[in-house]
Design a protein around this motif. Structure first.
Motif, PDB file in Angstrom:
ATOM      1  N   SER A 325     -20.242 -47.139  26.238  1.00  0.00           N
ATOM      2  CA  SER A 325     -20.993 -45.854  26.713  1.00  0.00           C
ATOM      3  C   SER A 325     -21.555 -45.557  27.980  1.00  0.00           C
ATOM      4  CB  SER A 325     -21.995 -45.454  25.472  1.00  0.00           C
ATOM      5  OG  SER A 325     -21.461 -45.596  24.031  1.00  0.00           O
ATOM      6  N   ASP A 326     -22.210 -46.315  28.516  1.00  0.00           N
ATOM      7  CA  ASP A 326     -22.568 -46.481  29.793  1.00  0.00           C
ATOM      8  C   ASP A 326     -21.575 -46.485  30.770  1.00  0.00           C
ATOM      9  OD1 ASP A 326     -25.160 -46.565  28.745  1.00  0.00           O
ATOM     10  OD2 ASP A 326     -25.459 -48.677  29.248  1.00  0.00           O
ATOM     11  N   ARG A 327     -20.509 -47.352  30.761  1.00  0.00           N
ATOM     12  CA  ARG A 327     -19.450 -47.152  31.516  1.00  0.00           C
ATOM     13  C   ARG A 327     -18.787 -46.104  31.542  1.00  0.00           C
ATOM     14  NH1 ARG A 327     -22.321 -51.276  32.005  1.00  0.00           N
ATOM     15  NH2 ARG A 327     -23.541 -49.778  33.142  1.00  0.00           N
ATOM     16  N   LEU A 328     -18.415 -45.512  30.263  1.00  0.00           N
ATOM     17  CA  LEU A 328     -17.679 -44.252  30.257  1.00  0.00           C
ATOM     18  C   LEU A 328     -18.499 -43.081  31.017  1.00  0.00           C
ATOM     19  CD1 LEU A 328     -16.690 -44.355  26.659  1.00  0.00           C
ATOM     20  CD2 LEU A 328     -15.082 -44.483  28.510  1.00  0.00           C
ATOM     21  N   ALA A 329     -19.649 -43.070  30.761  1.00  0.00           N
ATOM     22  CA  ALA A 329     -20.769 -42.000  31.485  1.00  0.00           C
ATOM     23  C   ALA A 329     -20.613 -42.041  32.995  1.00  0.00           C
ATOM     24  CB  ALA A 329     -22.109 -41.979  30.824  1.00  0.00           C
ATOM     25  N   GLU A 330     -20.449 -43.512  33.555  1.00  0.00           N
ATOM     26  CA  GLU A 330     -20.664 -43.520  35.085  1.00  0.00           C
ATOM     27  C   GLU A 330     -19.412 -43.195  35.643  1.00  0.00           C
ATOM     28  OE1 GLU A 330     -23.587 -47.362  34.670  1.00  0.00           O
ATOM     29  OE2 GLU A 330     -21.458 -47.705  35.079  1.00  0.00           O
ATOM     30  N   THR A 331     -18.198 -43.167  34.922  1.00  0.00           N
ATOM     31  CA  THR A 331     -16.863 -42.817  35.537  1.00  0.00           C
ATOM     32  C   THR A 331     -16.509 -41.393  35.303  1.00  0.00           C
ATOM     33  OG1 THR A 331     -15.917 -43.812  33.646  1.00  0.00           O
ATOM     34  CG2 THR A 331     -16.118 -45.149  35.553  1.00  0.00           C
ATOM     35  N   GLY A 332     -17.424 -40.644  34.697  1.00  0.00           N
ATOM     36  CA  GLY A 332     -17.153 -39.370  34.658  1.00  0.00           C
ATOM     37  C   GLY A 332     -16.351 -38.856  33.257  1.00  0.00           C
ATOM     38  N   LEU A 333     -16.340 -39.844  32.352  1.00  0.00           N
ATOM     39  CA  LEU A 333     -15.536 -39.654  30.839  1.00  0.00           C
ATOM     40  C   LEU A 333     -16.695 -39.192  30.040  1.00  0.00           C
ATOM     41  CD1 LEU A 333     -13.427 -42.694  30.901  1.00  0.00           C
ATOM     42  CD2 LEU A 333     -12.713 -40.544  31.272  1.00  0.00           C
ATOM     43  N   THR A 334     -16.350 -38.592  28.957  1.00  0.00           N
ATOM     44  CA  THR A 334     -17.365 -38.143  27.956  1.00  0.00           C
ATOM     45  C   THR A 334     -17.063 -38.688  26.771  1.00  0.00           C
ATOM     46  OG1 THR A 334     -16.116 -36.129  27.503  1.00  0.00           O
ATOM     47  CG2 THR A 334     -17.904 -35.865  29.085  1.00  0.00           C
ATOM     48  N   LEU A 335     -18.109 -38.772  26.057  1.00  0.00           N
ATOM     49  CA  LEU A 335     -17.833 -39.425  24.328  1.00  0.00           C
ATOM     50  C   LEU A 335     -17.637 -38.160  23.576  1.00  0.00           C
ATOM     51  CD1 LEU A 335     -20.832 -41.619  23.736  1.00  0.00           C
ATOM     52  CD2 LEU A 335     -18.623 -42.312  23.965  1.00  0.00           C
ATOM     53  N   ALA A 336     -16.403 -38.257  22.994  1.00  0.00           N
ATOM     54  CA  ALA A 336     -15.839 -36.822  22.102  1.00  0.00           C
ATOM     55  C   ALA A 336     -16.802 -36.617  20.971  1.00  0.00           C
ATOM     56  CB  ALA A 336     -14.545 -37.071  21.688  1.00  0.00           C
ATOM     57  N   GLU A 337     -16.911 -35.101  20.821  1.00  0.00           N
ATOM     58  CA  GLU A 337     -17.877 -34.659  19.836  1.00  0.00           C
ATOM     59  C   GLU A 337     -16.986 -35.004  18.541  1.00  0.00           C
ATOM     60  OE1 GLU A 337     -21.341 -33.803  17.778  1.00  0.00           O
ATOM     61  OE2 GLU A 337     -21.023 -34.179  20.220  1.00  0.00           O
ATOM     62  N   LEU A 338     -17.065 -35.873  17.754  1.00  0.00           N
ATOM     63  CA  LEU A 338     -16.155 -35.946  16.446  1.00  0.00           C
ATOM     64  C   LEU A 338     -16.565 -34.965  15.433  1.00  0.00           C
ATOM     65  CD1 LEU A 338     -16.216 -39.894  15.766  1.00  0.00           C
ATOM     66  CD2 LEU A 338     -14.716 -38.682  17.053  1.00  0.00           C
ATOM     67  N   SER A 339     -15.378 -34.173  14.858  1.00  0.00           N
ATOM     68  CA  SER A 339     -15.556 -33.467  13.718  1.00  0.00           C
ATOM     69  C   SER A 339     -16.366 -33.592  12.540  1.00  0.00           C
ATOM     70  CB  SER A 339     -14.239 -32.671  13.496  1.00  0.00           C
ATOM     71  OG  SER A 339     -13.431 -33.436  12.968  1.00  0.00           O
ATOM     72  N   ASP A 384      -8.849 -33.394  16.817  1.00  0.00           N
ATOM     73  CA  ASP A 384      -8.452 -32.593  17.825  1.00  0.00           C
ATOM     74  C   ASP A 384      -9.466 -32.709  19.386  1.00  0.00           C
ATOM     75  OD1 ASP A 384      -6.123 -31.544  16.975  1.00  0.00           O
ATOM     76  OD2 ASP A 384      -7.019 -29.763  16.192  1.00  0.00           O
ATOM     77  N   ASN A 385     -10.705 -33.028  19.006  1.00  0.00           N
ATOM     78  CA  ASN A 385     -11.715 -33.433  19.998  1.00  0.00           C
ATOM     79  C   ASN A 385     -11.593 -34.588  20.770  1.00  0.00           C
ATOM     80  OD1 ASN A 385     -12.994 -30.923  19.315  1.00  0.00           O
ATOM     81  ND2 ASN A 385     -14.122 -31.890  17.817  1.00  0.00           N
ATOM     82  N   VAL A 386     -10.619 -35.171  20.340  1.00  0.00           N
ATOM     83  CA  VAL A 386     -10.468 -36.715  21.190  1.00  0.00           C
ATOM     84  C   VAL A 386      -9.141 -36.702  22.067  1.00  0.00           C
ATOM     85  CG1 VAL A 386     -10.021 -39.287  20.580  1.00  0.00           C
ATOM     86  CG2 VAL A 386     -11.658 -37.932  19.238  1.00  0.00           C
ATOM     87  N   ASP A 387      -9.219 -37.296  23.247  1.00  0.00           N
ATOM     88  CA  ASP A 387      -8.207 -37.468  24.212  1.00  0.00           C
ATOM     89  C   ASP A 387      -7.689 -38.834  24.107  1.00  0.00           C
ATOM     90  OD1 ASP A 387      -8.187 -34.754  25.162  1.00  0.00           O
ATOM     91  OD2 ASP A 387      -9.878 -35.306  26.131  1.00  0.00           O
ATOM     92  N   SER A 388      -8.674 -39.795  24.165  1.00  0.00           N
ATOM     93  CA  SER A 388      -8.443 -41.389  24.118  1.00  0.00           C
ATOM     94  C   SER A 388      -9.211 -42.076  22.938  1.00  0.00           C
ATOM     95  CB  SER A 388      -8.537 -41.886  25.396  1.00  0.00           C
ATOM     96  OG  SER A 388      -7.740 -41.149  26.638  1.00  0.00           O
ATOM     97  N   VAL A 389      -8.584 -43.305  22.522  1.00  0.00           N
ATOM     98  CA  VAL A 389      -9.263 -43.808  21.593  1.00  0.00           C
ATOM     99  C   VAL A 389      -9.631 -45.209  22.339  1.00  0.00           C
ATOM    100  CG1 VAL A 389      -9.378 -45.020  19.435  1.00  0.00           C
ATOM    101  CG2 VAL A 389      -8.382 -42.725  19.546  1.00  0.00           C
ATOM    102  N   PHE A 390     -10.663 -45.859  22.114  1.00  0.00           N
ATOM    103  CA  PHE A 390     -11.115 -47.036  22.696  1.00  0.00           C
ATOM    104  C   PHE A 390     -11.432 -47.992  21.738  1.00  0.00           C
ATOM    105  CE2 PHE A 390     -14.225 -48.944  26.290  1.00  0.00           C
ATOM    106  CZ  PHE A 390     -13.277 -49.973  26.243  1.00  0.00           C
ATOM    107  N   LEU A 391     -11.074 -49.008  21.340  1.00  0.00           N
ATOM    108  CA  LEU A 391     -11.526 -49.996  20.370  1.00  0.00           C
ATOM    109  C   LEU A 391     -12.299 -51.191  21.025  1.00  0.00           C
ATOM    110  CD1 LEU A 391     -11.662 -51.309  17.824  1.00  0.00           C
ATOM    111  CD2 LEU A 391      -9.360 -52.620  18.067  1.00  0.00           C
TER     112      LEU A 391
END
Length: 721
Positions: A325-339, A384-391
């Motif tokens: 989550s930290d690294r995603l925020a630092e690179t301008g990505l966002t955590l998707a708001e799951l429905s 529909d709120n998700v663009d990519s999935v990260f395991l």
């Protein structure tokens, strides 16, 4: 039309050179220490299908292949010559190759333009022969080339796997590093490699165009120390990135682009940041660290793009979920708001203590059934709120960590992930702490084209590149042509007069030209004699005034004591006039002083800078950032190549690190960002309309909630040719 227009012309001539049906090796050798030996070994060992013509006047056979005393004696008509002989022999050999019908030459020798005047003269002689006989030059001072799908390996690299990553690198060691990294990865392969060397003839834009057309290349990857024609490269990059990803690692900034300049814009242009901004404007994925090159190239080659930057994280451990989550925020990505529907489906299969918010933490649910992770991926991928999935976690290692009996579940999970990758357009990216040991489930993902990373940071950088590429392609799809402006007669006259007098535009002249094209400038008066100040005082009344020296010889007015502020009334104006004149004479006794400029004080607001310079590598470049006296200290600026699209201008405003100031702080009103965007577009159009503008500085521009005020402006005029 793209903001920087450029369309790939007819098929690149490099296809015939880099996939030759036969090749001459000039300087072929049986001595294992020679490059002519290594090239022969590479061709023979890799099973090159065409004819090989070793050229060596002292040998009849080399490594079992008949040798020829000279190029002229070769019975065939090869498309390419690899020349392994010293620099002094090159001009003559190029002429010989050209007369024999050889269209391309790879020149390994150093000792040309990189070593001084003598080398430069040798380079000129080589290019004269090349142009006279129609021979294209790769190099000189190149590390070589390979085309693995055509079994052309002129570097004799072992265990390099054919694949879809094309590479152009100014560093042979960087190519070697990537090749060794690919061997360790085990799944990554290459299509074509080219070492551009000195780029005496063929440059980065030519190589990028070739990789853009090459059917075996899905992603073009470049290690760049310096561009020869950056403007042309940006044009080609726009066309290629519309078809396939382009990854660039830029080491430092070009020496030519770091020339000293007399304006704030000139002082900041030529920087590494400018190069990165312009590359990204053309759709290029720029990596900051060398160890990101191959992971990002692999990820883009396999997955191509994401529709946006909203990522769903699924983790089997809270710590790594937090890191991700930290690294995603630092690179301008966002955590998707799951429905709500997605979270309800997750709750049906996870333990009660699991977190179904993003990041999803399965909290031990997968310990007894690792395939459940694939089910979670499928659920969030359908949102529909998700663009990519990260395991994120230990998938692939459950059977190693807990029990061998879990291997079957992991393999079923891997197959389910592979099936999901085929049924969804959303990228699936996996980080596993067991990736270095390559367990069976992870090997299955790799074989199916799902990237698996040993580093959370690398995986996140791939996700960022996928999101950036998707957004870039989306905005290109709706890009509209920007309106153009025509130079006015008054504007042309101002520039012609300044050129004739060997000077730049004075401040009031620069503002006059800006006003000619709809840019709002303040009311101001030029005062040449002290007895004019009474009329000025009556005209402006009791409002505070600013007074600035007007001189072609004084660029930085504050440093010369040439600025006085908050002057009210005739007496204050007279005092300010006298002080400015005295200070200016002390600063430069020979300065040609036209007078002073008097204008109402601008209201307080947020100071920004807008500037332009004609970079020697990239052409006209626009800069935007925080202004005032701190611009060169903070360097919080953004660059774009001119002409700008509306998207480019808006992105410049949003790129500034201190953009929170634009929203208003401590009771200040938010500024009108739309007005700044339109101002940037107006400046871009003015620069296009007046090619004799060499540099332009508007610093500061004070931004307000209802517009802006151009407090200072300077236009540097191109010297007459």
């Amino acid at each position: 039309m793209n903001p920087i227009e450029g369309h790939l012309p007819l098929r690149s001539p490099l296809h015939d050179i880099l996939a030759p049906t036969s090749i001459a090796v000039v300087g072929a050798s049986a001595d294992p220490t020679k490059r002519g030996y290594k090239a022969m070994v590479g061709l023979i060992k890799d099973g090159y299908r065409g004819e090989i013509y070793p050229v060596n006047p002292k040998a009849d056979m080399i490594l079992g292949v008949k040798a020829w005393p000279s190029v002229a004696d070769i019975p065939g008509n090869p498309a390419l010559a690899l020349i392994c002989t010293p620099a002094a022999t090159i001009p003559g050999l190029i002429g010989e190759c050209g007369r024999h019908g050889i269209k391309g030459a790879v020149i390994l020798a150093s000792g040309f333009g990189e070593v001084g005047d003598a080398g430069a003269r040798l380079d000129q002689a080589m290019m004269a022969e090349a142009r006279a006989h129609g021979v294209r030059i790769i190099g000189p001072n190149t590390s070589g080339v390979f085309n693995l799908h055509h079994r052309l390996n002129l570097l004799a690299l072992d265990n390099v796997k054919p694949g879809n990553i094309g590479i152009v690198s100014q560093s042979g060691n960087m190519l070697l590093s990537l090749a060794l990294e690919a061997q360790h990865n085990g799944q990554v392969g290459f299509s074509t490699y080219i070492g551009p060397g000195n780029q005496s003839d063929i440059g980065f834009n030519d190589y990028l165009r070739y990789l853009g057309e090459d059917e075996h290349t899905r992603v073009a990857t470049l290690y760049v120390e310096g561009f020869r024609d950056g403007r042309k490269f940006l044009q080609v990059a726009r066309d290629v990135t519309a078809m396939k990803p382009v990854v660039v690692y830029k080491s430092g900034s070009t020496e030519q682009g770091q020339k000293a300049a007399s304006s704030h814009t000139g002082a900041l242009a030529g920087s590494y940041q400018m190069t990165v901004d312009l590359l990204r404007q053309s759709g290029v994925s720029v990596v900051q660290y060398s160890d990101e090159i191959l992971p990002v190239a692999e990820g883009l080659g396999l997955l191509q793009k994401a529709c946006g930057k909203r990522v769903a994280v699924i983790a089997d451990g809270g710590g790594q979920a937090t890191i991700a989550s930290d690294r995603l925020a630092e690179t301008g990505l966002t955590l998707a708001e799951l429905s709500d529907e997605t979270r309800a489906k997750l709750r049906e299969i996870l333990f009660p203590q699991a977190s179904t918010a993003n990041p999803v933490d399965v909290a031990g649910t997968s310990d007894a059934n690792p395939s459940l992770l694939a089910t979670c991926m499928e659920i969030v991928a359908s949102d529909d709120n998700v663009d990519s999935v990260f395991l994120v976690g230990m998938f692939g290692g459950y059977s190693l960590r807990f029990a061998e009996s879990l291997l079957g579940d992991e393999m079923r999970g891997a197959e389910a992930m592979v099936d999901l990758s085929h049924s969804t357009s959303k990228p699936l990216v996996v980080y596993s702490l067991y990736a270095p040991v390559k367990p069976p489930a992870l090997r299955r993902l790799h074989e199916a084209g799902l990237p698996v990373y040993t580093s959370i940071e690398h995986a996140v950088r791939v996700l960022a590149a996928l999101g950036e590429r998707g957004e870039y392609l989306a905005q290109c799809a709706v890009l509209k042509p920007e309106k153009q402006t025509q130079a006015t007669e008054n504007g042309r006259t101002l520039l012609r007069q300044a050129q004739a007098q060997g000077r730049d535009l004075l401040e009031f002249e620069a503002k006059t030209l800006l006003a000619e094209h709809g840019i709002r400038v303040p009311v101001e008066r030029v005062v040449r004699r002290v007895d004019e100040l009474g009329e000025i005082a009556r005209e402006f009344g009791a409002q505070p005034l600013a007074m600035k020296v007007v001189s072609k010889d004084i660029l930085h007015k504050s440093e010369a004591g040439g600025v006085k502020l908050n002057l009210v009334g005739e007496a204050a104006l007279r005092g300010g006039f006298d002080q400015i004149m005295a200070s200016a004479r002390v600063y430069d006794a020979n300065a040609d002083i036209e007078g002073v400029l008097v204008t109402p004080m601008a209201e307080k607001g947020l100071e920004v800078i807008i500037g332009m310079m004609r970079d020697p590598i990239f052409g006209p470049v626009l800069m935007f950032g925080l202004g005032g006296v701190f611009v060169e200290i903070l360097e919080d600026v953004a660059f774009r190549a001119i002409p700008l699209s509306h998207h480019d201008a808006a992105a410049m405003v949003e790129q500034i690190k201190a953009k929170k100031l634009f929203e208003g702080v401590r009771g200040a009103s938010a500024i009108n960002k739309g007005a700044l965007v339109e101002l940037l577009l107006s400046v871009s159009r003015i620069v296009e309309a007046y090619p004799h503008i060499a540099e332009l500085d508007m610093n500061p521009v004070i931004a307000y909630s209802d517009g802006y005020a151009v407090v200072d402006a300077r236009i540097i005029v191109e010297e007459p040719q």
